[in-house]
Write a protein that holds these residues in place. Structure first.
Motif, mmCIF file in Angstrom:
data_model
loop_
_atom_site.group_PDB
_atom_site.id
_atom_site.type_symbol
_atom_site.label_atom_id
_atom_site.label_comp_id
_atom_site.label_asym_id
_atom_site.label_seq_id
_atom_site.Cartn_x
_atom_site.Cartn_y
_atom_site.Cartn_z
ATOM 1 N N ASP A 1 0.820 -1.224 0.000
ATOM 2 C CA ASP A 1 0.000 0.000 0.000
ATOM 3 C C ASP A 1 0.847 1.264 0.000
ATOM 4 N N ALA A 2 2.054 1.186 -0.503
ATOM 5 C CA ALA A 2 2.962 2.333 -0.484
ATOM 6 C C ALA A 2 2.376 3.519 -1.232
ATOM 7 N N ASP A 3 2.519 4.697 -0.634
ATOM 8 C CA ASP A 3 2.064 5.949 -1.241
ATOM 9 C C ASP A 3 3.270 6.879 -1.333
ATOM 10 N N VAL A 4 3.628 7.285 -2.539
ATOM 11 C CA VAL A 4 4.871 8.033 -2.747
ATOM 12 C C VAL A 4 4.863 9.357 -1.992
ATOM 13 N N ALA A 5 3.766 10.096 -2.036
ATOM 14 C CA ALA A 5 3.716 11.391 -1.348
ATOM 15 C C ALA A 5 3.884 11.212 0.150
ATOM 16 N N ARG A 6 3.228 10.212 0.715
ATOM 17 C CA ARG A 6 3.350 9.967 2.148
ATOM 18 C C ARG A 6 4.771 9.534 2.523
ATOM 19 N N ILE A 7 5.376 8.722 1.665
ATOM 20 C CA ILE A 7 6.749 8.273 1.934
ATOM 21 C C ILE A 7 7.719 9.444 1.856
ATOM 22 N N ALA A 8 7.540 10.335 0.901
ATOM 23 C CA ALA A 8 8.412 11.513 0.792
ATOM 24 C C ALA A 8 8.361 12.324 2.079
ATOM 25 N N ARG A 9 7.167 12.544 2.591
ATOM 26 C CA ARG A 9 7.045 13.294 3.845
ATOM 27 C C ARG A 9 7.713 12.546 4.993
ATOM 28 N N ALA A 10 7.565 11.224 5.021
ATOM 29 C CA ALA A 10 8.121 10.426 6.118
ATOM 30 C C ALA A 10 9.642 10.480 6.150
ATOM 31 N N VAL A 11 10.271 10.603 4.988
ATOM 32 C CA VAL A 11 11.737 10.639 4.956
ATOM 33 C C VAL A 11 12.270 12.068 4.904
ATOM 34 N N GLY A 12 11.370 13.061 5.002
ATOM 35 C CA GLY A 12 11.787 14.453 5.100
ATOM 36 C C GLY A 12 12.144 15.103 3.788
ATOM 37 N N LEU A 13 11.562 14.637 2.678
ATOM 38 C CA LEU A 13 11.854 15.206 1.374
ATOM 39 C C LEU A 13 10.564 15.647 0.695
ATOM 40 N N SER A 14 10.677 16.597 -0.212
ATOM 41 C CA SER A 14 9.543 16.910 -1.078
ATOM 42 C C SER A 14 9.398 15.787 -2.095
ATOM 43 N N GLY A 15 8.235 15.686 -2.701
ATOM 44 C CA GLY A 15 8.046 14.681 -3.733
ATOM 45 C C GLY A 15 9.029 14.844 -4.881
ATOM 46 N N ARG A 16 9.277 16.091 -5.257
ATOM 47 C CA ARG A 16 10.203 16.361 -6.358
ATOM 48 C C ARG A 16 11.625 15.942 -6.009
ATOM 49 N N GLU A 17 12.040 16.236 -4.772
ATOM 50 C CA GLU A 17 13.396 15.872 -4.357
ATOM 51 C C GLU A 17 13.548 14.358 -4.261
ATOM 52 N N LEU A 18 12.518 13.668 -3.785
ATOM 53 C CA LEU A 18 12.587 12.204 -3.730
ATOM 54 C C LEU A 18 12.726 11.630 -5.136
ATOM 55 N N ARG A 19 11.979 12.153 -6.090
ATOM 56 C CA ARG A 19 12.102 11.669 -7.466
ATOM 57 C C ARG A 19 13.517 11.884 -7.989
ATOM 58 N N ARG A 20 14.065 13.072 -7.734
ATOM 59 C CA ARG A 20 15.423 13.365 -8.226
ATOM 60 C C ARG A 20 16.432 12.401 -7.636
ATOM 61 N N ARG A 21 16.358 12.208 -6.335
ATOM 62 C CA ARG A 21 17.330 11.321 -5.687
ATOM 63 C C ARG A 21 17.141 9.858 -6.095
ATOM 64 N N CYS A 22 15.900 9.444 -6.299
ATOM 65 C CA CYS A 22 15.670 8.068 -6.747
ATOM 66 C C CYS A 22 16.266 7.846 -8.133
ATOM 67 N N HIS A 23 16.091 8.815 -9.028
ATOM 68 C CA HIS A 23 16.684 8.672 -10.350
ATOM 69 C C HIS A 23 18.212 8.592 -10.252
ATOM 70 N N GLU A 24 18.800 9.327 -9.338
ATOM 71 C CA GLU A 24 20.247 9.291 -9.162
ATOM 72 C C GLU A 24 20.712 7.967 -8.568
ATOM 73 N N GLN A 25 20.046 7.507 -7.521
ATOM 74 C CA GLN A 25 20.531 6.367 -6.752
ATOM 75 C C GLN A 25 19.966 5.021 -7.193
ATOM 76 N N VAL A 26 18.756 5.031 -7.761
ATOM 77 C CA VAL A 26 18.111 3.787 -8.188
ATOM 78 C C VAL A 26 18.154 3.641 -9.706
ATOM 79 N N GLY A 27 17.919 4.740 -10.407
ATOM 80 C CA GLY A 27 17.874 4.706 -11.858
ATOM 81 C C GLY A 27 16.477 4.888 -12.407
ATOM 82 N N ILE A 28 15.465 4.769 -11.552
ATOM 83 C CA ILE A 28 14.073 4.987 -11.923
ATOM 84 C C ILE A 28 13.405 5.774 -10.801
ATOM 85 N N GLY A 29 12.238 6.348 -11.065
ATOM 86 C CA GLY A 29 11.546 7.136 -10.067
ATOM 87 C C GLY A 29 10.845 6.277 -9.026
ATOM 88 N N PRO A 30 10.358 6.892 -7.948
ATOM 89 C CA PRO A 30 9.743 6.116 -6.859
ATOM 90 C C PRO A 30 8.479 5.376 -7.282
#
Length: 259
Positions: A162-191
């Motif tokens: 039941d993962a929700d990307v917006a809720r997860i971004a808030r939980a880890v202290g990032l904006s949704g946009r910043e989480l997407r950027r970092r995921c592309h850098e570290q994972v290779g695909i978006g959240p």
């Protein structure tokens, strides 16, 4: 590199033997290390798992990056491959480049294109090692990377049905946009894409129960986190190129992704 639907040994033409085994990691960076013996020449379909693999085939180290559909990997008779599979969210730190940028370099990417002389030194260190030592050296080489804790935590949470990307971004202290950027850098695909892949992998891990008739596809879809069986079927075709039933039949036949 051979990543079958299940570990073990299968036999091919003229009783050629193919095997694949995974080993528990000793570092927080790795999901596992593995060893594969192709047995005969073919091209295997590799399914998305959100991970990055560093593979040693006795000649070169290659990097297999995440993808959102079936990828094809050629195997040669007589090869013996070993690799380290990096956890989702660690590869950018290990490789030193944004993983999303590697798509333009082809699949897989020779590590020498990224590391230059360092990769050549690493390759020379692997030559002549038995396969257990080669696996251990591969894992040691990546173990000390400075990881992004926010992305690691997000990747862990994205594995939930039941993962929700917006809720997860808030939980880890990032904006949704910043989480997407970092995921592309570290994972290779978006959240959102990572969540799709991890959900699909939950289905794949339980496919043996479907193949043996212990669990129906409707129940398997619910267990993996899909809205219904039709949702599973659509996603399975997009990510694997096959229907859920066809993958289950392949598992029952001999446990390898079709070539």
């Amino acid at each position: 590199m051979s990543i079958p639907l299940r570990a073990g040994t299968v036999f091919g033409p003229a009783r050629a033997r193919s095997s694949y085994r995974e080993f528990a990691p000793v570092s927080a960076v790795a999901a596992c290390t593995w060893e594969g013996v192709p047995g005969w020449f073919r091209t295997l379909r590799v399914l998305p798992d959100g991970c990055v693999d560093l593979t040693w085939d006795g000649e070169a180290i290659r990097v297999a990056t995440p993808h959102l559909g079936p990828a094809r990997y050629p195997l040669r008779a007589g090869e013996r491959n070993v690799g380290v599979r990096l956890r989702p969210g660690t590869a950018g730190a290990v490789l030193g480049v944004p993983v999303s940028e590697l798509a333009a370099a082809g699949w897989p990417v020779p590590l020498e294109q990224l590391w230059g002389a360092r990769a050549r030194h690493f390759t020379n260190a692997l030559r002549g090692l038995d396969h257990d030592l080669a696996r251990q050296l591969l894992e040691r080489q990546v173990a000390d990377a400075r990881l992004d804790p926010c992305v690691l935590e997000a990747a862990t949470r994205l594995a939930a049905p039941d993962a929700d990307v917006a809720r997860i971004a808030r939980a880890v202290g990032l904006s949704g946009r910043e989480l997407r950027r970092r995921c592309h850098e570290q994972v290779g695909i978006g959240p959102k894409s990572l969540h799709r892949v991890l959900r699909f992998q939950r289905f794949v891990r339980g496919i043996g129960a479907v193949a043996t008739g212990r669990v129906g596809l409707c129940a398997a879809a619910a267990d993996a986190g899909y809205a219904d069986q039709a949702h599973l079927s659509r996603e399975c075709r997009r990510l694997s190129g096959s229907s859920p039933r066809a993958l289950a039949e392949r598992w029952a036949a001999h446990g390898e992704h079709p070539g």
